[in-house]
Design a protein around this motif. Structure first.
Motif, PDB file in Angstrom:
ATOM      1  N   ASN A  73       0.813  -1.214   0.000  1.00  0.00           N
ATOM      2  CA  ASN A  73       0.000   0.000   0.000  1.00  0.00           C
ATOM      3  C   ASN A  73       0.849   1.267   0.000  1.00  0.00           C
ATOM      4  O   ASN A  73       0.307   2.353   0.014  1.00  0.00           O
ATOM      5  N   LEU A  74       2.160   1.127   0.006  1.00  0.00           N
ATOM      6  CA  LEU A  74       3.036   2.294   0.032  1.00  0.00           C
ATOM      7  C   LEU A  74       2.978   3.019  -1.312  1.00  0.00           C
ATOM      8  O   LEU A  74       3.157   2.409  -2.358  1.00  0.00           O
ATOM      9  N   PRO A  75       2.716   4.333  -1.316  1.00  0.00           N
ATOM     10  CA  PRO A  75       2.605   5.065  -2.577  1.00  0.00           C
ATOM     11  C   PRO A  75       3.905   5.093  -3.383  1.00  0.00           C
ATOM     12  O   PRO A  75       3.883   5.170  -4.604  1.00  0.00           O
ATOM     13  N   SER A  76       5.046   5.000  -2.724  1.00  0.00           N
ATOM     14  CA  SER A  76       6.323   5.047  -3.441  1.00  0.00           C
ATOM     15  C   SER A  76       6.577   3.773  -4.252  1.00  0.00           C
ATOM     16  O   SER A  76       7.314   3.787  -5.221  1.00  0.00           O
ATOM     17  N   ARG A  77       5.973   2.638  -3.856  1.00  0.00           N
ATOM     18  CA  ARG A  77       6.225   1.370  -4.530  1.00  0.00           C
ATOM     19  C   ARG A  77       5.432   1.223  -5.828  1.00  0.00           C
ATOM     20  O   ARG A  77       5.796   0.447  -6.693  1.00  0.00           O
ATOM     21  N   LYS A  78       4.317   1.938  -5.963  1.00  0.00           N
ATOM     22  CA  LYS A  78       3.443   1.714  -7.108  1.00  0.00           C
ATOM     23  C   LYS A  78       4.080   2.103  -8.435  1.00  0.00           C
ATOM     24  O   LYS A  78       3.683   1.593  -9.469  1.00  0.00           O
ATOM     25  N   TRP A  79       5.061   2.977  -8.423  1.00  0.00           N
ATOM     26  CA  TRP A  79       5.692   3.383  -9.684  1.00  0.00           C
ATOM     27  C   TRP A  79       6.885   2.508 -10.040  1.00  0.00           C
ATOM     28  O   TRP A  79       7.533   2.730 -11.051  1.00  0.00           O
ATOM     29  N   SER A  80       7.175   1.510  -9.242  1.00  0.00           N
ATOM     30  CA  SER A  80       8.264   0.585  -9.565  1.00  0.00           C
ATOM     31  C   SER A  80       7.947  -0.133 -10.868  1.00  0.00           C
ATOM     32  O   SER A  80       6.825  -0.568 -11.094  1.00  0.00           O
ATOM     33  N   LYS A  81       8.933  -0.267 -11.727  1.00  0.00           N
ATOM     34  CA  LYS A  81       8.696  -0.845 -13.053  1.00  0.00           C
ATOM     35  C   LYS A  81       8.362  -2.338 -13.004  1.00  0.00           C
ATOM     36  O   LYS A  81       7.823  -2.881 -13.951  1.00  0.00           O
ATOM     37  N   ARG A  82       8.629  -2.988 -11.893  1.00  0.00           N
ATOM     38  CA  ARG A  82       8.367  -4.430 -11.815  1.00  0.00           C
ATOM     39  C   ARG A  82       6.880  -4.751 -11.705  1.00  0.00           C
ATOM     40  O   ARG A  82       6.463  -5.863 -11.954  1.00  0.00           O
ATOM     41  N   TYR A  83       6.063  -3.773 -11.320  1.00  0.00           N
ATOM     42  CA  TYR A  83       4.621  -3.985 -11.199  1.00  0.00           C
ATOM     43  C   TYR A  83       3.912  -3.427 -12.428  1.00  0.00           C
ATOM     44  O   TYR A  83       4.287  -2.384 -12.953  1.00  0.00           O
ATOM     45  N   PRO A  84       2.844  -4.084 -12.873  1.00  0.00           N
ATOM     46  CA  PRO A  84       2.204  -3.679 -14.135  1.00  0.00           C
ATOM     47  C   PRO A  84       1.184  -2.556 -13.996  1.00  0.00           C
ATOM     48  O   PRO A  84       0.759  -2.204 -12.903  1.00  0.00           O
ATOM     49  N   ILE A  85       0.799  -2.049 -15.150  1.00  0.00           N
ATOM     50  CA  ILE A  85      -0.359  -1.175 -15.291  1.00  0.00           C
ATOM     51  C   ILE A  85      -1.512  -2.109 -15.651  1.00  0.00           C
ATOM     52  O   ILE A  85      -1.376  -2.953 -16.535  1.00  0.00           O
ATOM     53  N   LYS A  86      -2.621  -1.953 -14.972  1.00  0.00           N
ATOM     54  CA  LYS A  86      -3.771  -2.832 -15.221  1.00  0.00           C
ATOM     55  C   LYS A  86      -4.867  -2.042 -15.922  1.00  0.00           C
ATOM     56  O   LYS A  86      -5.334  -1.031 -15.408  1.00  0.00           O
ATOM     57  N   LEU A  87      -5.251  -2.503 -17.107  1.00  0.00           N
ATOM     58  CA  LEU A  87      -6.396  -1.946 -17.826  1.00  0.00           C
ATOM     59  C   LEU A  87      -7.560  -2.894 -17.596  1.00  0.00           C
ATOM     60  O   LEU A  87      -7.429  -4.097 -17.818  1.00  0.00           O
ATOM     61  N   GLU A  88      -8.700  -2.352 -17.170  1.00  0.00           N
ATOM     62  CA  GLU A  88      -9.841  -3.212 -16.887  1.00  0.00           C
ATOM     63  C   GLU A  88     -11.132  -2.564 -17.380  1.00  0.00           C
ATOM     64  O   GLU A  88     -11.341  -1.378 -17.210  1.00  0.00           O
ATOM     65  N   SER A  89     -11.967  -3.377 -18.008  1.00  0.00           N
ATOM     66  CA  SER A  89     -13.271  -2.934 -18.468  1.00  0.00           C
ATOM     67  C   SER A  89     -14.343  -3.736 -17.745  1.00  0.00           C
ATOM     68  O   SER A  89     -14.254  -4.959 -17.657  1.00  0.00           O
ATOM     69  N   LYS A  90     -15.339  -3.059 -17.224  1.00  0.00           N
ATOM     70  CA  LYS A  90     -16.428  -3.749 -16.515  1.00  0.00           C
ATOM     71  C   LYS A  90     -17.402  -4.399 -17.498  1.00  0.00           C
ATOM     72  O   LYS A  90     -17.951  -5.445 -17.225  1.00  0.00           O
ATOM     73  N   GLU A  91     -17.627  -3.750 -18.654  1.00  0.00           N
ATOM     74  CA  GLU A  91     -18.655  -4.215 -19.577  1.00  0.00           C
ATOM     75  C   GLU A  91     -18.168  -5.153 -20.674  1.00  0.00           C
ATOM     76  O   GLU A  91     -18.778  -6.166 -20.955  1.00  0.00           O
ATOM     77  N   SER A  92     -17.080  -4.807 -21.334  1.00  0.00           N
ATOM     78  CA  SER A  92     -16.716  -5.548 -22.543  1.00  0.00           C
ATOM     79  C   SER A  92     -15.301  -6.118 -22.481  1.00  0.00           C
ATOM     80  O   SER A  92     -14.476  -5.687 -21.676  1.00  0.00           O
ATOM     81  N   GLU A  93     -15.048  -7.076 -23.359  1.00  0.00           N
ATOM     82  CA  GLU A  93     -13.712  -7.660 -23.471  1.00  0.00           C
ATOM     83  C   GLU A  93     -12.825  -6.680 -24.225  1.00  0.00           C
ATOM     84  O   GLU A  93     -13.206  -6.155 -25.265  1.00  0.00           O
ATOM     85  N   ILE A  94     -11.643  -6.433 -23.686  1.00  0.00           N
ATOM     86  CA  ILE A  94     -10.759  -5.439 -24.309  1.00  0.00           C
ATOM     87  C   ILE A  94      -9.518  -6.049 -24.944  1.00  0.00           C
ATOM     88  O   ILE A  94      -8.897  -5.446 -25.798  1.00  0.00           O
ATOM     89  N   CYS A  95      -9.151  -7.250 -24.506  1.00  0.00           N
ATOM     90  CA  CYS A  95      -7.889  -7.824 -24.972  1.00  0.00           C
ATOM     91  C   CYS A  95      -7.980  -9.341 -25.078  1.00  0.00           C
ATOM     92  O   CYS A  95      -8.021 -10.022 -24.047  1.00  0.00           O
ATOM     93  N   LYS A  96      -8.038  -9.851 -26.274  1.00  0.00           N
ATOM     94  CA  LYS A  96      -8.025 -11.297 -26.522  1.00  0.00           C
ATOM     95  C   LYS A  96      -9.012 -12.049 -25.626  1.00  0.00           C
ATOM     96  O   LYS A  96      -8.633 -12.914 -24.849  1.00  0.00           O
ATOM     97  N   ARG A  97     -10.278 -11.685 -25.720  1.00  0.00           N
ATOM     98  CA  ARG A  97     -11.385 -12.305 -24.981  1.00  0.00           C
ATOM     99  C   ARG A  97     -11.246 -12.164 -23.462  1.00  0.00           C
ATOM    100  O   ARG A  97     -11.686 -13.022 -22.707  1.00  0.00           O
ATOM    101  N   SER A  98     -10.615 -11.111 -23.009  1.00  0.00           N
ATOM    102  CA  SER A  98     -10.456 -10.860 -21.575  1.00  0.00           C
ATOM    103  C   SER A  98     -10.854  -9.416 -21.260  1.00  0.00           C
ATOM    104  O   SER A  98     -10.686  -8.525 -22.094  1.00  0.00           O
TER     105      SER A  98
END
Length: 139
Positions: free
Chosen positions: A79-104
Motif C-alpha cells: 500500500n506504500l505510494p512510493s512502490r506503485k511506480w516501480s517498473k516491476r509492477y504492471p499497469i492494469k487496464l480493466e473494463s467492466k462491460e466488454s472484453e478489451i484484450c483477446k477475450r479478456s
C-alpha cells in the motif's frame, strides 16, 4: 507512443514459494518470504490514437484495445505510494462491460522505467475518458 510489454491474458503466471522450507515444516524465528511470480510479457510498439491503444508486435500483428470507459490502475505489492511506480509492477487496464484484450476484460502492461510507467498511466487515463472534469484533474 513507445514500447510496452503486454502480458497475454491466456498465460497463467508461475508462482513459486521463495521459502526453502517444506510447506508443513515451520521453524521458529523464520519469516515467510513472499511468493515470486514469473511472467513472460511480449514487447510491442504502442501508440494511442484517440480512445484506442494500438499495439504492434515484432511480427507485424496488431492488437487494438478500446480505452473508453476502461479503468487504469497501478498495481503494486504493498500500500506504500512510493512502490506503485516501480517498473516491476504492471499497469492494469480493466473494463467492466466488454472484453478489451483477446477475450479478456483485463490487460496487464509493463514498461522499462518508472518514469515511463507514470507517463503511460497519465496518457492512458486521459484516453479512457470523455468527461471534461476528469480530464482537468489528470492534466
Amino acid at each position: 507512443q513507445g514500447f510496452l510489454w503486454m502480458l497475454e491474458p491466456g498465460k497463467v503466471p508461475k508462482v513459486r514459494n521463495g521459502n526453502r522450507l517444506p510447506p508443513t515444516g515451520v521453524q521458529k524465528g523464520v519469516k515467510d518470504k513472499k511468493n515470486i511470480v514469473e511472467v513472460s510479457p511480449i514487447r510491442m510498439r504502442a501508440k494511442i490514437q484517440g480512445h484506442l491503444l494500438v499495439l504492434t508486435g515484432s511480427d507485424g500483428s496488431q492488437l487494438t484495445i478500446g480505452l473508453l470507459d476502461c479503468t487504469v490502475l497501478v498495481v503494486s505489492a504493498s500500500n506504500l505510494p512510493s512502490r506503485k511506480w516501480s517498473k516491476r509492477y504492471p499497469i492494469k487496464l480493466e473494463s467492466k462491460e466488454s472484453e478489451i484484450c483477446k477475450r479478456s476484460k483485463v490487460c496487464y502492461l509493463y514498461v522499462d522505467t518508472s518514469w515511463e510507467k507514470e507517463s503511460w498511466c497519465k496518457a492512458l487515463r486521459l484516453a479512457s475518458s470523455t468527461d471534461k472534469e476528469k480530464l482537468k484533474l489528470h492534466t
